[in-house]
Design a protein around this motif. Structure first.
Motif, PDB file in Angstrom:
ATOM      1  N   VAL A  17      -5.189 -51.502 -61.357  1.00 54.91           N
ATOM      2  CA  VAL A  17      -3.825 -50.995 -61.238  1.00 54.91           C
ATOM      3  C   VAL A  17      -3.852 -49.599 -60.650  1.00 54.91           C
ATOM      4  O   VAL A  17      -4.864 -48.898 -60.698  1.00 54.91           O
ATOM      5  CB  VAL A  17      -3.082 -50.971 -62.597  1.00 54.91           C
ATOM      6  N   LYS A  18      -2.732 -49.224 -60.095  1.00 52.43           N
ATOM      7  CA  LYS A  18      -2.570 -47.874 -59.583  1.00 52.43           C
ATOM      8  C   LYS A  18      -1.284 -47.316 -60.184  1.00 52.43           C
ATOM      9  O   LYS A  18      -0.232 -47.928 -60.094  1.00 52.43           O
ATOM     10  CB  LYS A  18      -2.501 -47.864 -58.065  1.00 52.43           C
ATOM     11  N   PHE A  19      -1.417 -46.164 -60.839  1.00 53.19           N
ATOM     12  CA  PHE A  19      -0.276 -45.423 -61.362  1.00 53.19           C
ATOM     13  C   PHE A  19       0.139 -44.419 -60.294  1.00 53.19           C
ATOM     14  O   PHE A  19      -0.708 -43.663 -59.808  1.00 53.19           O
ATOM     15  CB  PHE A  19      -0.663 -44.660 -62.629  1.00 53.19           C
ATOM     16  N   ILE A  20       1.414 -44.403 -59.955  1.00 50.28           N
ATOM     17  CA  ILE A  20       1.912 -43.462 -58.952  1.00 50.28           C
ATOM     18  C   ILE A  20       3.035 -42.646 -59.589  1.00 50.28           C
ATOM     19  O   ILE A  20       4.042 -43.207 -60.036  1.00 50.28           O
ATOM     20  CB  ILE A  20       2.421 -44.181 -57.687  1.00 50.28           C
ATOM     21  N   GLY A  21       2.833 -41.330 -59.640  1.00 47.50           N
ATOM     22  CA  GLY A  21       3.861 -40.438 -60.166  1.00 47.50           C
ATOM     23  C   GLY A  21       5.002 -40.344 -59.178  1.00 47.50           C
ATOM     24  O   GLY A  21       4.779 -40.041 -58.001  1.00 47.50           O
ATOM     25  N   MET A  22       6.213 -40.623 -59.645  1.00 48.62           N
ATOM     26  CA  MET A  22       7.401 -40.627 -58.794  1.00 48.62           C
ATOM     27  C   MET A  22       8.430 -39.624 -59.318  1.00 48.62           C
ATOM     28  O   MET A  22       9.597 -39.944 -59.488  1.00 48.62           O
ATOM     29  CB  MET A  22       7.998 -42.033 -58.740  1.00 48.62           C
ATOM     30  N   ASP A  23       7.979 -38.417 -59.581  1.00 46.15           N
ATOM     31  CA  ASP A  23       8.818 -37.337 -60.079  1.00 46.15           C
ATOM     32  C   ASP A  23       9.093 -37.531 -61.565  1.00 46.15           C
ATOM     33  O   ASP A  23       8.297 -37.114 -62.383  1.00 46.15           O
ATOM     34  CB  ASP A  23      10.098 -37.199 -59.254  1.00 46.15           C
ATOM     35  N   ASP A  24      10.188 -38.190 -61.940  1.00 41.41           N
ATOM     36  CA  ASP A  24      10.498 -38.333 -63.362  1.00 41.41           C
ATOM     37  C   ASP A  24      10.170 -39.718 -63.913  1.00 41.41           C
ATOM     38  O   ASP A  24      10.470 -40.026 -65.063  1.00 41.41           O
ATOM     39  CB  ASP A  24      11.962 -37.974 -63.641  1.00 41.41           C
ATOM     40  N   THR A  25       9.548 -40.562 -63.090  1.00 37.51           N
ATOM     41  CA  THR A  25       9.094 -41.880 -63.528  1.00 37.51           C
ATOM     42  C   THR A  25       7.675 -42.124 -63.015  1.00 37.51           C
ATOM     43  O   THR A  25       7.168 -41.357 -62.192  1.00 37.51           O
ATOM     44  CB  THR A  25      10.009 -43.012 -63.016  1.00 37.51           C
ATOM     45  N   ILE A  26       7.065 -43.205 -63.505  1.00 36.29           N
ATOM     46  CA  ILE A  26       5.718 -43.585 -63.079  1.00 36.29           C
ATOM     47  C   ILE A  26       5.754 -45.043 -62.653  1.00 36.29           C
ATOM     48  O   ILE A  26       6.202 -45.904 -63.417  1.00 36.29           O
ATOM     49  CB  ILE A  26       4.705 -43.420 -64.238  1.00 36.29           C
ATOM     50  N   GLU A  27       5.313 -45.310 -61.435  1.00 35.41           N
ATOM     51  CA  GLU A  27       5.202 -46.694 -60.982  1.00 35.41           C
ATOM     52  C   GLU A  27       3.823 -47.230 -61.323  1.00 35.41           C
ATOM     53  O   GLU A  27       2.834 -46.497 -61.282  1.00 35.41           O
ATOM     54  CB  GLU A  27       5.419 -46.796 -59.470  1.00 35.41           C
ATOM     55  N   ILE A  28       3.774 -48.528 -61.630  1.00 36.02           N
ATOM     56  CA  ILE A  28       2.514 -49.215 -61.903  1.00 36.02           C
ATOM     57  C   ILE A  28       2.412 -50.367 -60.910  1.00 36.02           C
ATOM     58  O   ILE A  28       3.265 -51.263 -60.900  1.00 36.02           O
ATOM     59  CB  ILE A  28       2.446 -49.757 -63.338  1.00 36.02           C
ATOM     60  N   TRP A  29       1.374 -50.329 -60.090  1.00 36.83           N
ATOM     61  CA  TRP A  29       1.185 -51.307 -59.026  1.00 36.83           C
ATOM     62  C   TRP A  29      -0.107 -52.079 -59.214  1.00 36.83           C
ATOM     63  O   TRP A  29      -1.082 -51.546 -59.745  1.00 36.83           O
ATOM     64  CB  TRP A  29       1.067 -50.579 -57.682  1.00 36.83           C
ATOM     65  N   ALA A  30      -0.136 -53.301 -58.705  1.00 35.69           N
ATOM     66  CA  ALA A  30      -1.403 -53.983 -58.486  1.00 35.69           C
ATOM     67  C   ALA A  30      -2.055 -53.167 -57.376  1.00 35.69           C
ATOM     68  O   ALA A  30      -1.440 -52.927 -56.327  1.00 35.69           O
ATOM     69  CB  ALA A  30      -1.174 -55.429 -58.046  1.00 35.69           C
TER      70      ALA A  30
END
Length: 155
Positions: free
Chosen positions: A110-123
């Motif tokens: 997985v890859k966690f991506i910081g998106m300012d006030d949220t965090i995306e979780i991607w394959a």
């Protein structure tokens, strides 16, 4: 509260994953411990909202919807019913429910991506599909940043 950067991680066989330490520190500094997990509206990834950010988003959406409009109620119901409350365990791990793993196509990496006030979780293998080339990114950013500023709406 600002989550920035991207971090690779692995989900275990049960779907548990460690929230990266850099993101845990931001969360702890803001006094937040509870997170809300939801599938992204536009992409096949998951989004972690700190509870306070989720509540702000919910208030903003509710303020634009009419409770007596059937379509608005369907939109609100779908938005709020497809969430999971997440609490980190003592080791900083949380469980991604199996249905969310399937929706996002997550197997292990997985890859966690910081998106300012949220965090995306991607394959991890899907992230590259969503990114612009360097040239496209530069052109798009130039176009956006050279436009006259538009007053911000409560986001």
């Amino acid at each position: 509260m600002r989550f920035l950067g991207n971090i690779e991680a692995r989900a275990d066989a049960k779907g548990r994953v460690f929230l990266p330490a850099v993101f845990r520190k931001v969360l702890q500094a803001s006094g937040g411990e509870v997170l809300v997990l939801r599938k992204d509206i536009f992409q096949d990834c998951l989004v972690l909202y700190p509870e306070s950010v989720w509540n702000d988003q919910l208030d903003a959406l509710r303020s634009r919807l009419n409770r007596y409009n059937a379509q608005h109620q369907k939109i609100f119901r779908q938005f709020v019913s497809e969430v999971e409350m997440v609490v980190l365990d003592g080791n900083g791990r949380f469980l991604i429910p199996r249905r969310y793993l399937q929706i996002a196509g997550i197997n292990q990496d997985v890859k966690f991506i910081g998106m300012d006030d949220t965090i995306e979780i991607w394959a991890a293998e899907r992230v590259a599909e969503t990114q612009l080339s360097s040239e496209e990114f530069g052109q798009a950013l130039e176009s956006i940043m050279t436009q006259e500023a538009v007053p911000a709406v409560n986001q």
